[in-house]
Design an enzyme around this catalytic site. Structure first.
Site, PDB file in Angstrom:
ATOM      1  N   VAL A  59       0.814  -1.216   0.000  1.00 14.28           N
ATOM      2  CA  VAL A  59       0.000   0.000   0.000  1.00 14.28           C
ATOM      3  C   VAL A  59       0.848   1.267   0.000  1.00 14.28           C
ATOM      4  O   VAL A  59       0.369   2.342  -0.346  1.00 14.28           O
ATOM      5  CB  VAL A  59      -0.959   0.024   1.203  1.00 14.28           C
ATOM      6  CG1 VAL A  59      -1.995  -1.091   1.087  1.00 14.28           C
ATOM      7  CG2 VAL A  59      -0.202  -0.059   2.528  1.00 14.28           C
ATOM      8  N   TYR A 169       4.075   3.797  16.059  1.00 12.46           N
ATOM      9  CA  TYR A 169       2.732   3.246  15.874  1.00 12.46           C
ATOM     10  C   TYR A 169       1.665   4.234  16.334  1.00 12.46           C
ATOM     11  O   TYR A 169       0.682   4.488  15.626  1.00 12.46           O
ATOM     12  CB  TYR A 169       2.606   1.935  16.642  1.00 12.46           C
ATOM     13  CG  TYR A 169       1.292   1.221  16.436  1.00 12.46           C
ATOM     14  CD1 TYR A 169       1.024   0.575  15.231  1.00 12.46           C
ATOM     15  CD2 TYR A 169       0.334   1.197  17.434  1.00 12.46           C
ATOM     16  CE1 TYR A 169      -0.179  -0.080  15.041  1.00 12.46           C
ATOM     17  CE2 TYR A 169      -0.873   0.546  17.247  1.00 12.46           C
ATOM     18  CZ  TYR A 169      -1.133  -0.093  16.044  1.00 12.46           C
ATOM     19  OH  TYR A 169      -2.327  -0.741  15.856  1.00 12.46           O
ATOM     20  N   PHE A 202      -6.942  -6.809  19.969  1.00 13.80           N
ATOM     21  CA  PHE A 202      -7.695  -7.785  19.192  1.00 13.80           C
ATOM     22  C   PHE A 202      -6.820  -8.983  18.851  1.00 13.80           C
ATOM     23  O   PHE A 202      -5.594  -8.886  18.809  1.00 13.80           O
ATOM     24  CB  PHE A 202      -8.230  -7.158  17.899  1.00 13.80           C
ATOM     25  CG  PHE A 202      -9.596  -6.547  18.046  1.00 13.80           C
ATOM     26  CD1 PHE A 202     -10.707  -7.127  17.446  1.00 13.80           C
ATOM     27  CD2 PHE A 202      -9.779  -5.397  18.796  1.00 13.80           C
ATOM     28  CE1 PHE A 202     -11.962  -6.582  17.589  1.00 13.80           C
ATOM     29  CE2 PHE A 202     -11.027  -4.834  18.944  1.00 13.80           C
ATOM     30  CZ  PHE A 202     -12.137  -5.432  18.341  1.00 13.80           C
TER      31      PHE A 202
END
Length: 268
Positions: A59, A169, A202
């Site tokens: 990307v 991050y 998650f």
């Protein structure tokens, strides 16, 4: 927007949240194009049954994404749903300390740049192509109140409460969150909505990059439900964002009410 019959692009579709989103959109009748890097385990992403098309690409690379979006438009048509799930963790402490000599050395810049490139620049890279494609097909101001397109980006609770060694991050995800409103305003005239989701801890491949003691603390700190989130729960919220027209220009936390705190014993 009803997902049925829509052409959807999902980045990071090979695993984790992206895979769950691709599956959920397919189950709702969308034709899903998955974009991801070549898998580490050597599996073929084209073999994923939920994908109408699988494209290998980074990307971050403008040319690769331009080629990918052109291929989608040529073979399937203009995409109307974009979900950006591609992302990396990549610790980036300011400096490192040699445990034997105590010498302090500034960290090299390459790891910091890569995290920003993938998480923030890569997100913008796909959005610019997606939005331009829709705008070309709908050059007039959208006055009929219909959705022309929906962009859903993946931020993180680290955008607000990043831990030590998450400077790269955290700042990359804060950037994703921060550009949600200005992009929603910019694209409103074309009937394109922009939403960001900020997941907590998650069950994804990325969680394996976090040290065990940090991971255990992150899970223990989740008030309710006291566990890691599941990919299908994230995907369920993605579907809600697609279908609910009033969701626009917002960053939605999906984190079980966790507010991340620094684990004890952190060292450089």
């Amino acid at each position: 927007m009803d997902p049925k019959g829509q052409i959807a692009i999902v980045t990071g579709s090979g695993s984790g949240l992206g895979r769950a989103v691709a599956q959920a959109l397919t189950q709702r009748g969308a034709r899903v194009v998955g974009i991801d890097l070549p898998p580490r385990d050597g599996t073929d992403p084209a073999a994923l049954p939920e994908l109408a098309m699988a494209i290998q690409g980074d990307v971050v690379d403008a040319a690769q994404m331009e080629t990918a979006f052109a291929r989608v438009e040529q073979e399937l048509g203009c995409p109307t749903i974009l979900v950006n799930c591609a992302g990396i963790l990549g610790p980036a402490r300011v400096f490192q300390i040699d445990r034997e000599t105590g010498q302090i050395t500034p960290r090299a810049m390459d790891r910091f740049r890569r995290v920003i490139d993938v998480n923030l620049t890569g997100t913008f890279n796909t959005m610019r192509l997606f939005a331009a494609g829709l705008a070309k097909g709908n050059p007039q101001v959208a006055l009929d109140g219909e959705d022309r397109g929906v962009i859903i980006n993946t931020a993180s609770v680290a955008a607000y409460e990043a831990l030590s060694a998450q400077a790269a991050y955290g700042s990359s995800k804060a950037g994703v969150a921060a550009m949600t409103l200005p992009l929603a305003r910019e694209l409103a005239r074309y009937g394109i909505r922009v939403v960001a989701l900020a997941p907590g801890t998650f069950e994804t491949g990325m969680i394996g990059d976090i040290p065990d003691h940090t991971r255990q603390r992150l899970v223990a700190d989740v008030p309710f439900p006291n566990r890691m989130g599941r990919g299908d729960e994230f995907a369920h919220l993605v579907l809600a964002c697609v279908e609910n027209q009033m969701l626009n220009g917002s960053v939605l936390r999906i984190d079980g009410a966790v507010r991340m705190r620094e684990p004890r014993g952190v060292s450089a």
